[in-house]
Design an enzyme around this catalytic site. Structure first.
Site, PDB file in Angstrom:
ATOM      1  N   LYS A  26      -3.475  50.671  43.321  1.00 15.96           N
ATOM      2  CA  LYS A  26      -2.374  50.051  42.579  1.00 15.96           C
ATOM      3  C   LYS A  26      -1.384  51.143  42.160  1.00 15.96           C
ATOM      4  CE  LYS A  26      -1.701  46.441  39.229  1.00 15.96           C
ATOM      5  NZ  LYS A  26      -2.344  45.301  38.578  1.00 15.96           N
ATOM      6  N   GLU A  86      -8.835  30.919  32.409  1.00 10.86           N
ATOM      7  CA  GLU A  86      -8.360  30.220  31.211  1.00 10.86           C
ATOM      8  C   GLU A  86      -9.227  29.008  30.860  1.00 10.86           C
ATOM      9  OE1 GLU A  86      -6.478  31.127  33.802  1.00 10.86           O
ATOM     10  OE2 GLU A  86      -5.271  32.726  32.905  1.00 10.86           O
ATOM     11  N   ARG A 140      -3.632  25.577  32.541  1.00 16.66           N
ATOM     12  CA  ARG A 140      -4.777  25.459  33.445  1.00 16.66           C
ATOM     13  C   ARG A 140      -6.013  24.926  32.730  1.00 16.66           C
ATOM     14  NH1 ARG A 140      -2.499  27.415  37.934  1.00 16.66           N
ATOM     15  NH2 ARG A 140      -4.248  26.865  39.242  1.00 16.66           N
TER      16      ARG A 140
HETATM   17  C1  LIG Z   1      -3.454  31.778  35.711  1.00 15.44           C
HETATM   18  C2  LIG Z   1      -2.942  33.150  35.397  1.00 15.44           C
HETATM   19  N1  LIG Z   1      -3.508  33.866  34.402  1.00 15.44           N
HETATM   20  C3  LIG Z   1      -3.021  35.087  34.087  1.00 15.44           C
HETATM   21  C4  LIG Z   1      -1.978  35.625  34.771  1.00 15.44           C
HETATM   22  C5  LIG Z   1      -1.389  36.960  34.378  1.00 15.44           C
HETATM   23  N2  LIG Z   1      -1.605  37.969  35.412  1.00 15.44           N
HETATM   24  C6  LIG Z   1      -0.664  38.306  36.303  1.00 15.44           C
HETATM   25  S1  LIG Z   1      -1.162  39.444  37.392  1.00 15.44           S
HETATM   26  C7  LIG Z   1      -2.680  39.528  36.695  1.00 15.44           C
HETATM   27  C8  LIG Z   1      -3.705  40.453  37.261  1.00 15.44           C
HETATM   28  C9  LIG Z   1      -3.944  40.174  38.682  1.00 15.44           C
HETATM   29  O1  LIG Z   1      -4.855  41.084  39.208  1.00 15.44           O
HETATM   30  P1  LIG Z   1      -5.124  41.135  40.771  1.00 15.44           P
HETATM   31  O2  LIG Z   1      -5.240  39.768  41.294  1.00 15.44           O
HETATM   32  O3  LIG Z   1      -6.272  42.036  40.992  1.00 15.44           O
HETATM   33  O4  LIG Z   1      -3.806  41.735  41.366  1.00 15.44           O
HETATM   34  P2  LIG Z   1      -3.212  43.229  41.215  1.00 15.44           P
HETATM   35  O5  LIG Z   1      -2.130  43.147  40.188  1.00 15.44           O
HETATM   36  O6  LIG Z   1      -4.307  44.151  40.814  1.00 15.44           O
HETATM   37  O7  LIG Z   1      -2.658  43.548  42.551  1.00 15.44           O
HETATM   38  C10 LIG Z   1      -2.771  38.670  35.589  1.00 15.44           C
HETATM   39  C11 LIG Z   1      -3.952  38.526  34.730  1.00 15.44           C
HETATM   40  C12 LIG Z   1      -1.422  34.841  35.811  1.00 15.44           C
HETATM   41  N3  LIG Z   1      -0.367  35.261  36.506  1.00 15.44           N
HETATM   42  N4  LIG Z   1      -1.927  33.634  36.101  1.00 15.44           N
END
Ligand SMILES: Cc1ncc(C[n+]2csc(CCOP(=O)(O)OP(=O)(O)O)c2C)c(N)n1
Length: 659
Positions: free
Chosen positions: A293, A381, A409
């Protein structure tokens, strides 16, 4: 400087570039993203930087316009995809008003199959496309989901994993982009599972040998018929089974997937080879890619959050007016955190839950002091609400801190686990209202509707920082599930003097006047205050201003008196009109045989609001002080219909154009 990037403006252009030059393209793309996002626009920097090579390889190998399709989970890692699909020239407008969105959006490009922003959805969508392809005989089409190790924790993703693993003869590819991070470092059992093998020496050397054998089989596979192919598939699966117990694919293989990897997600030839091999497997494939990342961003701050999202440069917003004159107090999120500290100090039973948003909710700070009492359940959630129920039944006092938009959700958990049995959990709904640059997927403008419909619930919204603190105390001691909503904004610097103590369902009159009444909910109280001040200045008219405090239960006695007394009644809220605070008041007036025609609801029209600075989108929907004043003036006959002077309202009824 960006010669290859310019050449790769579209996938056709990209495909003219030699494979040996693709790493240089990746470098240019990375540089361009860093310059734009870290230097100007802000946005989800780290995720996109981690998927540069993966995205190049996907567009190089597949035809993602006509034949194949890719669905990015959450969608925040789509910046490289935007650059390769004709949006390089507009990239500088990312997340700005009328600029391109920070997420995929079919309005922008046919390469964006869906609009996303909420996580955990890609596997379902891609699986649906794959099944549709199969049923219509499109055997050459591949449906691809790109999902991070964080989003894979979502309930929906796990449901889809369960469903898809049972399928055969399907061209369905799940690319698991494993960077050991959600927004911060990954937590939870799945994260532990993936990290276990990374450090295992035995795994690394065993994998090398097995990889060689698999490659040999892959080379042979193409020359055989289908039956032999299936046998080889089993042999390969068996070879994977020979891997040590820490082999990460076991989980997926046992669920019925063909697991491939882990491979280096920054090595384009390896990725292309993996796609080629995956194409020959007649069942759903999980391709596990390891990425870093924020790759290439040499930030001095060793702060994971900074890698995830960069701030918008102040130059871009310097010209914008203040949201309202008295703004400038602490951010509501910070007030929430200060109060949570205080509550935890006072009462050892208070615990806080977050669903992978330790940083965004601010609870990370509280966790440093109370590691056991701030619980991150992961991107989950629905589970967060069910788990809160359990904590409450077990004797603790849970605060469930989930953004308004992500709480969507969990509507069924709010219904069954909380409302049906009157389980008192306090929900802290941050980002309730228009969030600004993240746009339509992140606006928290539906929570009054989806909670108020449930019996046994309490809904409140504070007018300022002091009231947020009071409402948190009040909500935690109630014998019903309660939600307090607050915006992604600063609280007022100059607060109205404290009113009467909070009482369930009672409002507060802030200003008295005879020419009409404005009943404002939460974040709109100070906007409405400025609006009535403007009206007094311009026309000498004095309106009453009420801080509603509660949307459920609400102050029926006071509202009835006011509706009877005044010819002009306005409700103001940062929420959609349908099912919002105003519609609750209207429905009450109708039920109580009051004259509901006097009531005008100032709220967001029945449409989705796109991205921009928060102040710009508030203006667009007419909820800035000038917009509220203009609506009141029109209704009271103080301004000619259609006259927009003094109001910045953009009366467009369609959504604003993105790029
Ligand atoms: C339903 C939901 N909950 C929380 C979020 C907030 N959120 C956005 S990106 C993220 C982390 C995602 O991690 P990952 O899938 O590993 O992707 P990365 O950013 O590491 O590439 C979160 C918690 C969201 N977008 N949707």
């Amino acid at each position: 400087m960006y010669q290859l990037l310019e050449q790769a403006d579209t996938p056709d252009g990209l495909k003219q570039i030699a494979v040996s030059d693709l790493p240089r393209l990746a470098e240019q793309m990375r540089q361009f993203i860093i310059e734009t996002v870290a230097g100007r626009t802000g946005g989800h920097l780290g995720s996109g930087l981690g998927t540069v090579e993966l995205t190049i390889a996907l567009h190089y190998y597949y035809d993602l316009l006509e034949r194949d399709s890719v669905v990015y989970d959450v969608g925040h890692q789509c910046y490289p995809h935007k650059l390769l699909t004709g949006r390089r020239a507009q990239f500088g407008t990312l997340r700005q008003y009328h600029g391109i969105s920070g997420f995929p959006d079919p309005k922008e490009s046919p390469y964006d199959r869906v609009k996303t922003g909420h996580g955990g959805t890609s596997l379902s969508t891609a699986l649906g496309i794959a099944v549709a392809n199969k049923q219509q005989g499109f055997t050459d089409r591949t449906a691809i989901a790109v999902i991070g190790d964080g989003a894979l924790q979502e309930g929906q993703a796990l449901e889809a994993l369960n469903h898809g693993g049972d399928m055969r003869d399907l061209k369905y590819l799940i690319v698991l982009n494993d960077n050991e991070h959600g927004i911060g470092p990954a937590t939870g059992a799945l994260a532990n599972y993936f990290s276990k093998f990374r450090t295992s020496q035995a795994y690394t050397s065993a994998k090398k040998d097995i990889k060689k054998m698999l490659k040999l089989l892959d080379e042979q596979a193409g020359s055989f018929g289908r039956a032999v192919h299936d046998v080889l598939d089993h042999v390969k699966a068996g070879l994977h089974g020979l891997m040590p117990a820490t082999h990460p694919g076991v989980l997926f293989e046992e669920l019925g997937y063909f697991y491939y990897g882990p491979i280096d997600g920054h090595d384009i030839p390896t990725l292309l080879e993996a796609f080629e091999n995956a194409a020959r497997v007649p069942k759903p494939v999980v391709l596990h890619v390891m990425t870093k990342k924020g790759k290439g961003f040499n930030n001095d701050e060793p702060d994971h959050y900074a890698y995830h999202a960069a701030k918008t440069h102040s130059k871009l917003t310097a010209h914008l007016p203040k949201e309202y004159r008295r703004a400038g107090g602490p951010a509501y999120t910070d007030v929430f955190i200060d109060k949570t500290f205080e509550m935890m100090e006072k009462d050892p039973k208070v615990v806080a839950i977050t669903a992978a948003m330790l940083q965004g909710t601010g609870l990370e700070k509280v966790q440093q002091k109370y590691p056991e009492r701030v619980i991150d359940v992961g991107m989950a959630e629905q589970h967060a609400v069910g788990f809160a129920q359990g904590l409450k039944l077990g004797g603790l006092k849970p605060i469930c801190a989930v953004y308004s938009t992500f709480m969507q959700r969990s509507v069924d958990q709010l219904f069954q686990e909380l409302a049906l049995i009157k389980c008192p959990v306090l929900m802290a709904l941050d980002r309730a209202g228009l969030v600004g640059p993240d746009g339509a997927t992140h606006n928290g403008v539906f929570d009054i509707a989806y909670i108020s419909m449930l019996p046994n619930t309490v809904l409140m919204a504070p007018r300022d920082a002091t009231e947020l603190k009071n409402m948190m105390d009040f909500g935690l001691e109630l014998s019903l599930p309660a939600a307090v909503r607050f915006p992604r904004a600063q609280s007022p610097k100059q607060e109205f003097p404290a009113g009467p103590a909070l009482e369930l369902g009672k409002a507060e009159v802030l200003v008295e006047g005879d020419d009409g009444v404005v009943i404002a909910y939460g974040s709109m109280v100070y906007h409405a205050l400025e609006a009535i001040e403007l009206i007094q200045e311009r026309h000498g008219k004095r309106l009453t201003l009420v801080n509603a405090r509660f949307a459920k239960p609400f102050d029926e006695a006071l509202f009835a008196r006011l509706i009877e007394k005044h010819d002009h009644v306005f409700t103001v809220e940062e929420h959609v009109r349908r099912g919002g605070f105003g519609s609750i008041v209207l429905e009450f007036a109708n039920r109580a045989r009051l004259e509901s025609g006097k009531i005008e609801v100032l709220a967001i029209d029945d449409r989705f609001v796109d991205h921009g600075a928060r102040v710009e989108v508030l203006q667009e929907v007419g909820l800035d002080p000038a917009g509220i004043a203009a609506s009141i003036e029109r209704r009271m006959g103080l301004r000619k219909p259609g006259s927009e002077s003094g109001s910045t309202r953009n009366v467009a009824t369609g959504s604003s154009v993105s790029g």
